[in-house]
Design an enzyme around this catalytic site. Sequence first.
Site, PDB file in Angstrom:
ATOM      1  N   GLU A  50     -10.627  -2.420   6.956  1.00  0.00           N
ATOM      2  CA  GLU A  50     -11.170  -1.488   7.946  1.00  0.00           C
ATOM      3  C   GLU A  50     -12.558  -1.929   8.413  1.00  0.00           C
ATOM      4  O   GLU A  50     -12.864  -1.893   9.605  1.00  0.00           O
ATOM      5  CB  GLU A  50     -11.246  -0.075   7.360  1.00  0.00           C
TER       6      GLU A  50
ATOM      7  N   ASN B 289     -12.448   0.465   3.581  1.00  0.00           N
ATOM      8  CA  ASN B 289     -12.003  -0.655   2.755  1.00  0.00           C
ATOM      9  C   ASN B 289     -12.346  -1.936   3.510  1.00  0.00           C
ATOM     10  O   ASN B 289     -12.812  -1.903   4.651  1.00  0.00           O
ATOM     11  CB  ASN B 289     -10.517  -0.535   2.387  1.00  0.00           C
TER      12      ASN B 289
ATOM     13  N   ASP C  81      -9.540   8.174  -1.383  1.00  0.00           N
ATOM     14  CA  ASP C  81      -9.894   9.596  -1.481  1.00  0.00           C
ATOM     15  C   ASP C  81     -10.676   9.860  -2.759  1.00  0.00           C
ATOM     16  O   ASP C  81     -11.637  10.640  -2.764  1.00  0.00           O
ATOM     17  CB  ASP C  81      -8.632  10.466  -1.456  1.00  0.00           C
TER      18      ASP C  81
END
Length: 181
Positions: free
Chosen positions: A60, A57, A127
């Site tokens: 991150e 993301n 996920d």
Amino acid sequence: IEFADAVIVSDYAKGMLTTTVVSELIASANALGKMIFVDPKGKDFSKYRGSTMITPNLLEAATACGLELNDPDLVVHAGAALIESLALDNALVTEGSRGMTLFDKDGESFHLDAAARNVYDVTGAGDTVIATFSVAAASGMPFKTAATLANAAAGIVVGQIGTAVVSRDELDLAVARANVK
């Protein structure tokens, strides 16, 4: 790995996916000609070097690249830095309400606006992105198409409360609404 079409590594930073384990997975997948997709965690992404693609993301990606969050070109800088520093083929940076951007090693980028109509819960969105993208890519779809499907699937998931499963019918409807080819 020999019998898989692709490998997905979803790192939750719980300690199991050490540098040694991840390096061996990537080396094995590469030796067998398998694509390896990584949903990374942590500040140091060097253990993901040589994977086909990572899906961080925005926070991150910024943290791993040492970039400031107020950089107006953060996504572009992060995508390019990740590909170069980790010898990746691609990086898919998810940007929450701003969508996601796919980068490739040739310097090309492909941005998708967020597909969600209403956001109730982002649990499982990352996920969903890596799972949908990986299955699409492993089946031979171009990465831009895989990213478009992943974006549509994530839009479905965040529109539900708690962890959610995307059905084929829901994804078909979302793709039809988005006029995806």
